[in-house]
Design a protein around this motif. Structure first.
Motif, PDB file in Angstrom:
ATOM      1  N   GLN A  90       0.819  -1.209   0.000  1.00 36.14           N
ATOM      2  CA  GLN A  90       0.000   0.000   0.000  1.00 36.14           C
ATOM      3  C   GLN A  90       0.852   1.258   0.000  1.00 36.14           C
ATOM      4  N   GLU A  91       1.903   1.268   0.784  1.00 37.70           N
ATOM      5  CA  GLU A  91       2.747   2.458   0.871  1.00 37.70           C
ATOM      6  C   GLU A  91       3.472   2.736  -0.440  1.00 37.70           C
ATOM      7  N   ARG A  92       3.632   1.716  -1.257  1.00 37.28           N
ATOM      8  CA  ARG A  92       4.317   1.891  -2.535  1.00 37.28           C
ATOM      9  C   ARG A  92       3.353   1.901  -3.709  1.00 37.28           C
ATOM     10  N   GLY A  93       2.065   1.734  -3.423  1.00 39.61           N
ATOM     11  CA  GLY A  93       1.051   1.806  -4.471  1.00 39.61           C
ATOM     12  C   GLY A  93       1.134   0.686  -5.484  1.00 39.61           C
ATOM     13  N   VAL A  94       1.536  -0.520  -5.041  1.00 43.20           N
ATOM     14  CA  VAL A  94       1.658  -1.648  -5.967  1.00 43.20           C
ATOM     15  C   VAL A  94       0.674  -2.747  -5.572  1.00 43.20           C
ATOM     16  N   PRO A  95       0.276  -3.589  -6.517  1.00 41.47           N
ATOM     17  CA  PRO A  95      -0.699  -4.648  -6.231  1.00 41.47           C
ATOM     18  C   PRO A  95      -0.205  -5.630  -5.177  1.00 41.47           C
ATOM     19  N   TYR A  96      -1.182  -6.214  -4.476  1.00 40.47           N
ATOM     20  CA  TYR A  96      -0.896  -7.168  -3.406  1.00 40.47           C
ATOM     21  C   TYR A  96      -1.863  -8.334  -3.540  1.00 40.47           C
ATOM     22  N   LEU A  97      -1.371  -9.542  -3.325  1.00 38.66           N
ATOM     23  CA  LEU A  97      -2.197 -10.749  -3.384  1.00 38.66           C
ATOM     24  C   LEU A  97      -1.867 -11.629  -2.189  1.00 38.66           C
ATOM     25  N   SER A  98      -2.901 -12.184  -1.544  1.00 30.85           N
ATOM     26  CA  SER A  98      -2.679 -13.101  -0.419  1.00 30.85           C
ATOM     27  C   SER A  98      -3.572 -14.316  -0.558  1.00 30.85           C
ATOM     28  N   ILE A  99      -3.148 -15.429   0.078  1.00 31.16           N
ATOM     29  CA  ILE A  99      -3.898 -16.679  -0.054  1.00 31.16           C
ATOM     30  C   ILE A  99      -4.160 -17.383   1.268  1.00 31.16           C
ATOM     31  N   SER A 100      -3.710 -16.838   2.392  1.00 32.06           N
ATOM     32  CA  SER A 100      -3.692 -17.635   3.620  1.00 32.06           C
ATOM     33  C   SER A 100      -4.636 -17.186   4.716  1.00 32.06           C
ATOM     34  N   ASN A 101      -5.441 -16.160   4.481  1.00 33.44           N
ATOM     35  CA  ASN A 101      -6.402 -15.728   5.485  1.00 33.44           C
ATOM     36  C   ASN A 101      -7.774 -16.295   5.142  1.00 33.44           C
ATOM     37  N   GLY A 102      -8.226 -17.255   5.917  1.00 33.05           N
ATOM     38  CA  GLY A 102      -9.507 -17.874   5.646  1.00 33.05           C
ATOM     39  C   GLY A 102     -10.668 -16.978   6.019  1.00 33.05           C
ATOM     40  N   LEU A 103     -11.860 -17.462   5.772  1.00 33.99           N
ATOM     41  CA  LEU A 103     -13.067 -16.678   6.014  1.00 33.99           C
ATOM     42  C   LEU A 103     -13.173 -16.211   7.456  1.00 33.99           C
ATOM     43  N   VAL A 111     -10.269  -4.960   6.519  1.00 37.89           N
ATOM     44  CA  VAL A 111     -10.299  -3.617   7.107  1.00 37.89           C
ATOM     45  C   VAL A 111      -9.098  -2.806   6.647  1.00 37.89           C
ATOM     46  N   ALA A 112      -7.920  -3.415   6.656  1.00 40.89           N
ATOM     47  CA  ALA A 112      -6.721  -2.706   6.206  1.00 40.89           C
ATOM     48  C   ALA A 112      -6.850  -2.275   4.750  1.00 40.89           C
ATOM     49  N   GLY A 113      -7.449  -3.139   3.935  1.00 39.77           N
ATOM     50  CA  GLY A 113      -7.654  -2.782   2.541  1.00 39.77           C
ATOM     51  C   GLY A 113      -8.680  -1.684   2.365  1.00 39.77           C
ATOM     52  N   ALA A 114      -9.753  -1.755   3.141  1.00 39.53           N
ATOM     53  CA  ALA A 114     -10.811  -0.759   3.029  1.00 39.53           C
ATOM     54  C   ALA A 114     -10.365   0.612   3.525  1.00 39.53           C
ATOM     55  N   GLN A 115      -9.544   0.635   4.561  1.00 40.92           N
ATOM     56  CA  GLN A 115      -9.087   1.910   5.106  1.00 40.92           C
ATOM     57  C   GLN A 115      -8.253   2.700   4.099  1.00 40.92           C
ATOM     58  N   ARG A 116      -7.552   1.983   3.240  1.00 46.96           N
ATOM     59  CA  ARG A 116      -6.704   2.650   2.245  1.00 46.96           C
ATOM     60  C   ARG A 116      -7.026   2.093   0.861  1.00 46.96           C
ATOM     61  N   ALA A 117      -8.319   2.127   0.542  1.00 51.57           N
ATOM     62  CA  ALA A 117      -8.792   1.511  -0.699  1.00 51.57           C
ATOM     63  C   ALA A 117      -8.178   2.149  -1.939  1.00 51.57           C
ATOM     64  N   ALA A 118      -7.811   3.420  -1.862  1.00 49.28           N
ATOM     65  CA  ALA A 118      -7.256   4.103  -3.023  1.00 49.28           C
ATOM     66  C   ALA A 118      -5.751   3.902  -3.174  1.00 49.28           C
ATOM     67  N   ALA A 119      -5.145   3.170  -2.245  1.00 50.26           N
ATOM     68  CA  ALA A 119      -3.686   3.056  -2.261  1.00 50.26           C
ATOM     69  C   ALA A 119      -3.180   2.053  -3.290  1.00 50.26           C
ATOM     70  N   ALA A 120      -3.847   0.898  -3.390  1.00 48.94           N
ATOM     71  CA  ALA A 120      -3.338  -0.170  -4.243  1.00 48.94           C
ATOM     72  C   ALA A 120      -4.430  -1.200  -4.487  1.00 48.94           C
ATOM     73  N   PRO A 121      -4.354  -1.959  -5.581  1.00 50.96           N
ATOM     74  CA  PRO A 121      -5.274  -3.089  -5.777  1.00 50.96           C
ATOM     75  C   PRO A 121      -4.870  -4.262  -4.890  1.00 50.96           C
ATOM     76  N   ILE A 122      -5.838  -4.828  -4.195  1.00 53.66           N
ATOM     77  CA  ILE A 122      -5.603  -5.943  -3.280  1.00 53.66           C
ATOM     78  C   ILE A 122      -6.470  -7.112  -3.718  1.00 53.66           C
ATOM     79  N   LEU A 123      -5.847  -8.219  -3.999  1.00 54.14           N
ATOM     80  CA  LEU A 123      -6.576  -9.422  -4.409  1.00 54.14           C
ATOM     81  C   LEU A 123      -6.609 -10.405  -3.245  1.00 54.14           C
TER      82      LEU A 123
END
Length: 329
Positions: A90-103, A111-123
């Motif tokens: 987010q601080e560098r404005g680059v895409p991020y992808l994660s696979i290990s946080n379950g439902l 929440v972290a993604g929503a707080q800074r929704a304009a910072a970077a694409p998060i998959l």
């Protein structure tokens, strides 16, 4: 392609598999293999070519990395337990992808993604096989005018849990809750106890004891297809291939019920089977996400919070699955 894709956990099974696919598809794409064992990361980088290796520390905000030329994307192929990888992206404005946080433990990431929704694409790709089951079901759903029911049943061979990090993730997610999330008549509800205990069929007809689980696949499938009834059943045991004396395979059965364009009842059932287990498909799910986030297929993705089905074309995903040796039965 001047900047590198940083793969945290890149020397593990999922991370290395992802790197191999990206190298095959895009020989000029620089890759950074970040591992906690630097020697192992170097071996992976040397095998790939056009790749560098480094050690990283998930407890540090800067991940213990020097900036260098910066990164094109950050992939968390290992659990980003402190969310420092997410904040780094987010601080560098680059895409991020994660696979290990379950439902059941995804809230801090969302929440972290929503707080800074304009910072970077998060998959958010913490689905089974990093979203491939959802994409395969959506491709089958193209035949339907209306989807009423989606049922998924997956068998994970007990010898195919992945590396230490993947096994720890699975154990954590299974320990957090014994309840499963289903959609029933349009409502999302929790089922627990005896109601969550099910029988899961293997591709050769053998039935394994399993349970209905809480997985991101359920809301993704429900909301993508509009189906009012969705469930995901899961069993860990001996796969059909291992019963035949071969290596462990991964098996997923996808059933859809609804109606065709003319209103006639329609049902479809298919098996997805990979003879080498879940690792190749999990890696493929991640690689498809990275490809899309970087705009290597389609336009670059705008900042925001995404799931795999929001970005990846289901038909294309199914094609890639076939190329990788996935059987659709």
């Amino acid at each position: 392609m001047g900047k590198s894709v940083l793969i945290m956990g890149g020397s593990g099974q999922a991370g290395r598999g992802t790197a191999v696919l990206l190298r095959r598809w895009y020989p000029a794409l620089p890759l950074t293999i970040a591992g906690r064992d630097l020697d192992r990361a170097r071996r992976v980088a040397d095998e790939l070519g056009n790749a560098t290796a480094l050690s990283f520390d998930l407890r540090r905000g800067d991940l213990g990395l020097s900036e260098g030329n910066g990164y094109a994307a950050v992939v968390a192929a290992v659990r980003d337990s402190h969310l420092n990888g997410l904040r780094f992206a987010q601080e560098r404005g680059v895409p991020y992808l994660s696979i290990s946080n379950g439902l059941v433990d995804i809230a801090p990431e969302v929440v972290a993604g929503a707080q800074r929704a304009a910072a970077a694409p998060i998959l958010v790709a913490s689905h089974y096989l990093a979203g491939l089951v959802v994409l395969a079901a959506m491709e089958s759903a193209r035949e339907f005018e209306r989807v009423d029911t989606v049922r998924v049943a997956a068998v994970l061979d007990e010898r195919d849990g992945g590396g230490p990090a993947a096994i720890a993730d699975l154990e954590r997610l299974m320990d957090v809750t014994s309840a499963g999330l289903v959609r029933r008549d349009g409502d999302f509800i929790w089922v627990a106890g005896a109601a969550a205990q099910v029988e899961v069929p293997s591709v050769d007809g053998v039935v394994l004891p399993g349970q209905t689980i809480a997985t991101l696949d359920v809301p993704s499938l429900a909301l993508a297809t509009g189906a009012p009834n969705v469930r995901f059943d899961f069993a860990v045991g001996e796969s059909a291939s291992r019963r035949r004396g071969a290596v462990p395979s991964t098996e997923v059965r996808i059933e859809l019920e609804g109606s065709a364009a003319a209103g006639a009842p329609l049902s479809r059932s298919q098996w997805l089977v990979h003879p080498e287990g879940q690792r190749p498909l999990t890696a493929l799910g991640i690689a498809l996400g990275v490809e899309r986030l970087l705009g290597l297929r389609g336009q670059p993705v705008a900042p925001g919070l995404y799931t795999p089905e929001a970005l990846v074309d289901p038909a294309y995903a199914v094609e890639r699955m076939a190329e990788l040796g996935t059987l659709r039965l």
